[in-house]
Enzyme design. Structure first.
Site, PDB file in Angstrom:
ATOM      1  CG  LEU A  33     -10.772 -21.544  62.472  1.00 56.10           C
ATOM      2  CD1 LEU A  33      -9.539 -22.194  63.127  1.00 56.10           C
ATOM      3  CD2 LEU A  33     -11.396 -20.542  63.453  1.00 56.10           C
ATOM      4  CB  SER A  34     -12.461 -18.906  55.761  1.00 53.38           C
ATOM      5  OG  SER A  34     -13.751 -18.448  56.136  1.00 53.38           O
ATOM      6  CG  ASN A  35     -12.777 -12.941  57.739  1.00 58.44           C
ATOM      7  OD1 ASN A  35     -11.639 -12.503  57.499  1.00 58.44           O
ATOM      8  ND2 ASN A  35     -13.807 -12.143  57.951  1.00 58.44           N
ATOM      9  CG  ASP A  58     -17.107 -25.183  54.822  1.00 63.03           C
ATOM     10  OD1 ASP A  58     -16.142 -24.539  54.366  1.00 63.03           O
ATOM     11  OD2 ASP A  58     -18.288 -24.943  54.500  1.00 63.03           O
ATOM     12  CE  LYS A  84     -16.956  -9.225  57.840  1.00 66.90           C
ATOM     13  NZ  LYS A  84     -16.903  -8.556  59.119  1.00 66.90           N
ATOM     14  CB  SER A 124     -27.263  -7.703  55.421  1.00 73.85           C
ATOM     15  OG  SER A 124     -26.789  -6.423  55.076  1.00 73.85           O
ATOM     16  CE1 TYR A 148     -23.014 -10.606  52.912  1.00 72.80           C
ATOM     17  CE2 TYR A 148     -23.860  -8.362  52.772  1.00 72.80           C
ATOM     18  CZ  TYR A 148     -23.573  -9.492  53.515  1.00 72.80           C
ATOM     19  OH  TYR A 148     -23.847  -9.505  54.867  1.00 72.80           O
ATOM     20  CE  LYS A 152     -25.637 -12.400  54.805  1.00 75.30           C
ATOM     21  NZ  LYS A 152     -25.418 -13.434  55.832  1.00 75.30           N
ATOM     22  CG  ASN A 197     -13.948  -4.296  52.307  1.00 78.92           C
ATOM     23  OD1 ASN A 197     -13.276  -4.005  51.333  1.00 78.92           O
ATOM     24  ND2 ASN A 197     -14.010  -5.518  52.798  1.00 78.92           N
ATOM     25  CG  LEU A 199     -16.650   5.201  58.445  1.00 77.61           C
ATOM     26  CD1 LEU A 199     -15.735   5.973  57.505  1.00 77.61           C
ATOM     27  CD2 LEU A 199     -17.937   5.986  58.702  1.00 77.61           C
ATOM     28  CG  ASP A 297     -21.330   3.809  49.350  1.00 76.05           C
ATOM     29  OD1 ASP A 297     -21.513   2.599  49.574  1.00 76.05           O
ATOM     30  OD2 ASP A 297     -20.327   4.441  49.756  1.00 76.05           O
TER      31      ASP A 297
HETATM   32  P1  NAD Z   1     -16.869 -12.551  60.150  1.00 73.99           P
HETATM   33  O1  NAD Z   1     -16.204 -12.801  58.849  1.00 73.99           O
HETATM   34  O2  NAD Z   1     -16.070 -11.924  61.235  1.00 73.99           O
HETATM   35  O3  NAD Z   1     -17.488 -13.912  60.712  1.00 73.99           O
HETATM   36  C1  NAD Z   1     -17.935 -14.945  59.872  1.00 73.99           C
HETATM   37  C2  NAD Z   1     -17.340 -16.245  60.395  1.00 73.99           C
HETATM   38  O4  NAD Z   1     -17.797 -17.335  59.573  1.00 73.99           O
HETATM   39  C3  NAD Z   1     -15.806 -16.266  60.329  1.00 73.99           C
HETATM   40  O5  NAD Z   1     -15.307 -16.721  61.579  1.00 73.99           O
HETATM   41  C4  NAD Z   1     -15.479 -17.263  59.208  1.00 73.99           C
HETATM   42  O6  NAD Z   1     -14.266 -17.941  59.453  1.00 73.99           O
HETATM   43  C5  NAD Z   1     -16.701 -18.176  59.261  1.00 73.99           C
HETATM   44  N1  NAD Z   1     -17.045 -18.840  58.000  1.00 73.99           N
HETATM   45  C6  NAD Z   1     -17.160 -18.271  56.765  1.00 73.99           C
HETATM   46  N2  NAD Z   1     -17.559 -19.199  55.872  1.00 73.99           N
HETATM   47  C7  NAD Z   1     -17.720 -20.356  56.557  1.00 73.99           C
HETATM   48  C8  NAD Z   1     -18.133 -21.668  56.199  1.00 73.99           C
HETATM   49  N3  NAD Z   1     -18.442 -21.968  54.926  1.00 73.99           N
HETATM   50  N4  NAD Z   1     -18.187 -22.622  57.165  1.00 73.99           N
HETATM   51  C9  NAD Z   1     -17.851 -22.334  58.447  1.00 73.99           C
HETATM   52  N5  NAD Z   1     -17.445 -21.113  58.844  1.00 73.99           N
HETATM   53  C10 NAD Z   1     -17.392 -20.135  57.915  1.00 73.99           C
HETATM   54  O7  NAD Z   1     -18.191 -11.697  59.844  1.00 73.99           O
HETATM   55  P2  NAD Z   1     -19.181 -10.961  60.848  1.00 73.99           P
HETATM   56  O8  NAD Z   1     -19.035  -9.509  60.659  1.00 73.99           O
HETATM   57  O9  NAD Z   1     -19.074 -11.539  62.206  1.00 73.99           O
HETATM   58  O10 NAD Z   1     -20.569 -11.359  60.177  1.00 73.99           O
HETATM   59  C11 NAD Z   1     -21.314 -12.475  60.614  1.00 73.99           C
HETATM   60  C12 NAD Z   1     -22.573 -12.595  59.774  1.00 73.99           C
HETATM   61  O11 NAD Z   1     -23.330 -11.387  59.865  1.00 73.99           O
HETATM   62  C13 NAD Z   1     -22.324 -12.839  58.286  1.00 73.99           C
HETATM   63  O12 NAD Z   1     -23.285 -13.774  57.826  1.00 73.99           O
HETATM   64  C14 NAD Z   1     -22.550 -11.480  57.677  1.00 73.99           C
HETATM   65  O13 NAD Z   1     -23.009 -11.573  56.340  1.00 73.99           O
HETATM   66  C15 NAD Z   1     -23.646 -10.920  58.576  1.00 73.99           C
HETATM   67  N6  NAD Z   1     -23.653  -9.452  58.580  1.00 73.99           N
HETATM   68  C16 NAD Z   1     -22.536  -8.758  58.942  1.00 73.99           C
HETATM   69  C17 NAD Z   1     -22.534  -7.372  58.918  1.00 73.99           C
HETATM   70  C18 NAD Z   1     -21.304  -6.574  59.254  1.00 73.99           C
HETATM   71  O14 NAD Z   1     -21.245  -5.402  58.887  1.00 73.99           O
HETATM   72  N7  NAD Z   1     -20.324  -7.135  59.960  1.00 73.99           N
HETATM   73  C19 NAD Z   1     -23.708  -6.689  58.546  1.00 73.99           C
HETATM   74  C20 NAD Z   1     -24.831  -7.424  58.196  1.00 73.99           C
HETATM   75  C21 NAD Z   1     -24.803  -8.816  58.221  1.00 73.99           C
HETATM   76  C1  WQD Z   2     -20.381   3.454  55.753  1.00 73.49           C
HETATM   77  C2  WQD Z   2     -20.256   4.884  55.205  1.00 73.49           C
HETATM   78  C3  WQD Z   2     -19.340   4.982  53.002  1.00 73.49           C
HETATM   79  C4  WQD Z   2     -15.373   3.480  54.097  1.00 73.49           C
HETATM   80  C5  WQD Z   2     -21.682  -2.267  54.392  1.00 73.49           C
HETATM   81  C6  WQD Z   2     -22.387  -3.297  53.568  1.00 73.49           C
HETATM   82  C7  WQD Z   2     -23.606  -3.785  54.288  1.00 73.49           C
HETATM   83  C8  WQD Z   2     -23.267  -4.247  55.713  1.00 73.49           C
HETATM   84  C9  WQD Z   2     -22.495  -3.234  56.460  1.00 73.49           C
HETATM   85  C10 WQD Z   2     -22.900  -6.613  55.672  1.00 73.49           C
HETATM   86  C11 WQD Z   2     -20.670   5.019  53.746  1.00 73.49           C
HETATM   87  C12 WQD Z   2     -18.411   5.650  53.976  1.00 73.49           C
HETATM   88  C13 WQD Z   2     -16.686   3.903  54.127  1.00 73.49           C
HETATM   89  C14 WQD Z   2     -14.347   4.423  53.803  1.00 73.49           C
HETATM   90  C15 WQD Z   2     -16.030   6.137  53.627  1.00 73.49           C
HETATM   91  N1  WQD Z   2     -22.466  -5.425  55.719  1.00 73.49           N
HETATM   92  N2  WQD Z   2     -17.008   5.211  53.900  1.00 73.49           N
HETATM   93  N3  WQD Z   2     -14.730   5.725  53.575  1.00 73.49           N
HETATM   94  O1  WQD Z   2     -21.611   0.533  52.961  1.00 73.49           O
HETATM   95  O2  WQD Z   2     -23.196   1.181  54.848  1.00 73.49           O
HETATM   96  O3  WQD Z   2     -22.554  -1.154  54.571  1.00 73.49           O
HETATM   97  O4  WQD Z   2     -21.366  -2.807  55.683  1.00 73.49           O
HETATM   98  O5  WQD Z   2     -24.038  -6.989  55.553  1.00 73.49           O
HETATM   99  O6  WQD Z   2     -24.128  -4.829  53.530  1.00 73.49           O
HETATM  100  O7  WQD Z   2     -22.766  -2.726  52.328  1.00 73.49           O
HETATM  101  O8  WQD Z   2     -20.878   0.406  55.409  1.00 73.49           O
HETATM  102  O9  WQD Z   2     -18.844   0.948  56.647  1.00 73.49           O
HETATM  103  O10 WQD Z   2     -18.627   0.405  54.180  1.00 73.49           O
HETATM  104  O11 WQD Z   2     -19.707   2.558  54.879  1.00 73.49           O
HETATM  105  O12 WQD Z   2     -16.330   7.319  53.393  1.00 73.49           O
HETATM  106  O13 WQD Z   2     -13.169   4.097  53.720  1.00 73.49           O
HETATM  107  O14 WQD Z   2     -18.883   5.265  55.257  1.00 73.49           O
HETATM  108  O15 WQD Z   2     -19.365   5.663  51.772  1.00 73.49           O
HETATM  109  O16 WQD Z   2     -21.276   6.271  53.602  1.00 73.49           O
HETATM  110  P1  WQD Z   2     -22.081   0.332  54.335  1.00 73.49           P
HETATM  111  P2  WQD Z   2     -19.419   1.025  55.291  1.00 73.49           P
END
Ligand code: NAD
Ligand code: WQD
Length: 340
Positions: A33-35, A58, A84, A124, A148, A152, A197, A199, A297
């Site tokens: 539940l950290s996020n 955890d 993430k 990712s 990050y 991965k 963070n 878009l 970017d």
């Molecule tokens: P999220 O933060 O919403 O979910 C992650 C969950 O993991 C959270 O509920 C958090 O409380 C839990 N958590 C974190 N560290 C933990 C630990 N040590 N032990 C147990 N629980 C833990 O993130 P999300 O967007 O749902 O992403 C899920 C996965 O997908 C992540 O591994 C992330 O890197 C990957 N991913 C996400 C995106 C994205 O843009 N959202 C893109 C590519 C990959």
């Molecule tokens: C998308 C586009 C920004 C915010 C990230 C991680 C990637 C993956 C997904 C986990 C870009 C622009 C963004 C804002 C903007 N996560 N932007 N104003 O950077 O493609 O990917 O999230 O694995 O690893 O790097 O996604 O949504 O941050 O950006 O103009 O306030 O929107 O420059 O072109 P990104 P993003």
């Protein structure tokens, strides 16, 4: 069959719980539940009409993971738990190596001891680094440019080594592009803490009046309108890809027992196209300013989707308007996220 979903209370994990419950699997969630918030799990149960088991803990706690794998007789793990945020990873790299790399190592050790060797891992598209050619195929070089992304890639390498060492493991590595959207019910969705963070959550908060305007990072890229282009994928399509990937594990044989597959749509949309699409879906004006490019970017990033079609018989079905409408529905029903 019981599946352990680590990080199951998070954004993608909670949608995955619904998909696996709907498909008839029993689900155990391990999350610290950290996020996240357990409300997402109650809502997932409400959507599917089925119960899941929640264990607060955890993934780095190997003994706990091993105990619950055995106690619940889990047959597979879907591993979402981790950190993430790219920017945060440059400020706190040790936290990222600890959660993502050490966390996965402990999870795998617990799985080995419990005799559970089927795994789906959340990777990712960030592992590719700067695209050398587009669309990005799975054979593209792996050269992440931030801590990050490196965590991965280290985990991916660890999984490939593990699979090669023992044909009993069956591992699916899924490289997500840009997950957005929410469940069509509006009961679960993305609920970021603090300033978003990414878009889509930022646009959403401008539309709902929580923020005044969007900063568009760069309008001088070599793209059709000068703003960055990405492959946005609806989170429900994404988690359906996990179900297909899980089914694909049973077709793997000992010689080829680990795959890595892109989960994207293959289509790229610019920041301004996202703004326009969200304006249409929400019937709100999204004010924005152009500001300088964000460090790290790239101009464009989108997936080659052939391998996912061939190996998983999966392709994304939902379109950009669905992504925006479902996000807006979630936000309108939950203006303060899960804290409502
Ligand atoms: P999220 O933060 O919403 O979910 C992650 C969950 O993991 C959270 O509920 C958090 O409380 C839990 N958590 C974190 N560290 C933990 C630990 N040590 N032990 C147990 N629980 C833990 O993130 P999300 O967007 O749902 O992403 C899920 C996965 O997908 C992540 O591994 C992330 O890197 C990957 N991913 C996400 C995106 C994205 O843009 N959202 C893109 C590519 C990959
Ligand atoms: C998308 C586009 C920004 C915010 C990230 C991680 C990637 C993956 C997904 C986990 C870009 C622009 C963004 C804002 C903007 N996560 N932007 N104003 O950077 O493609 O990917 O999230 O694995 O690893 O790097 O996604 O949504 O941050 O950006 O103009 O306030 O929107 O420059 O072109 P990104 P993003």
């Amino acid at each position: 069959m019981t599946i352990l979903i680590t990080g199951g209370a998070g954004y993608i994990g909670s949608h995955c719980c619904v998909t696996f419950l709907d498909a008839g699997y029993d689900v155990v969630v391990l999350d610290n539940l950290s996020n996240s918030n357990t409300a997402s799990l109650t809502r997932a149960e409400e959507i599917s009409g089925r119960k899941l088991v929640f264990e607060q803990g955890d993934v780095r706690d190997q003994a706990t993971v091993e105990t619950l794998l055995k106690r619940h007789e889990c047959t597979a793990v879907i591993h979402f738990a981790g950190l993430k945020a790219v920017g945060e990873s440059t400020r706190y790299p040790l936290a990222y190596y600890d959660n993502n790399v050490i966390g996965t190592h402990r999870l795998l050790s617990a799985m080995a001891n419990a005799g559970v060797r089927d795994l789906i891992f959340s990777s990712s598209a960030t592992v590719y680094g700067e695209p050398q050619q587009l669309p990005l195929t799975e054979e593209h070089s792996l050269n992440p440019v931030n801590p990050y992304g490196r965590t991965k890639l280290i985990v991916e390498d660890m999984l490939r080594d593990l699979a090669a060492s023992d044909p009993g493991w069956r591992i699916g590595i899924l490289r997500y592009f840009n997950p957005v959207g929410a469940h069509a019910s509006g009961l679960i969705g993305e609920d970021p803490l603090g300033v978003p963070n990414n878009l889509m959550p930022f646009i959403t908060q401008v539309a709902s009046g929580r923020r005044e305007k969007l900063n568009v990072f760069g309008n001088d890229y070599e793209t059709r309108d000068g703003t960055g282009v990405r492959d946005y994928i609806h989170v429900v399509d994404l988690v359906e890809g996990h179900l297909r990937a899980y089914h694909a594990l049973s077709n793997l044989d000992g010689r080829d027992n680990c795959f890595a597959v892109n989960l994207g749509t293959g289509d790229g949309y610019s920041v301004l196209e996202m703004v326009k699409a969200f304006e249409r879906a929400s019937n709100r004006i999204i004010s924005y300013d152009f500001v300088p490019r964000r460090a790290g970017d790239v101009a464009e990033c989108f997936a080659d989707t052939k391998k996912a079609q061939e190996l998983l018989s999966w392709s994304a079905e939902r379109e950009l308007h669905n992504m925006c409408e479902d996000t807006w529905n979630w936000v309108c029903k939950n203006p303060k996220g899960y804290s409502d």
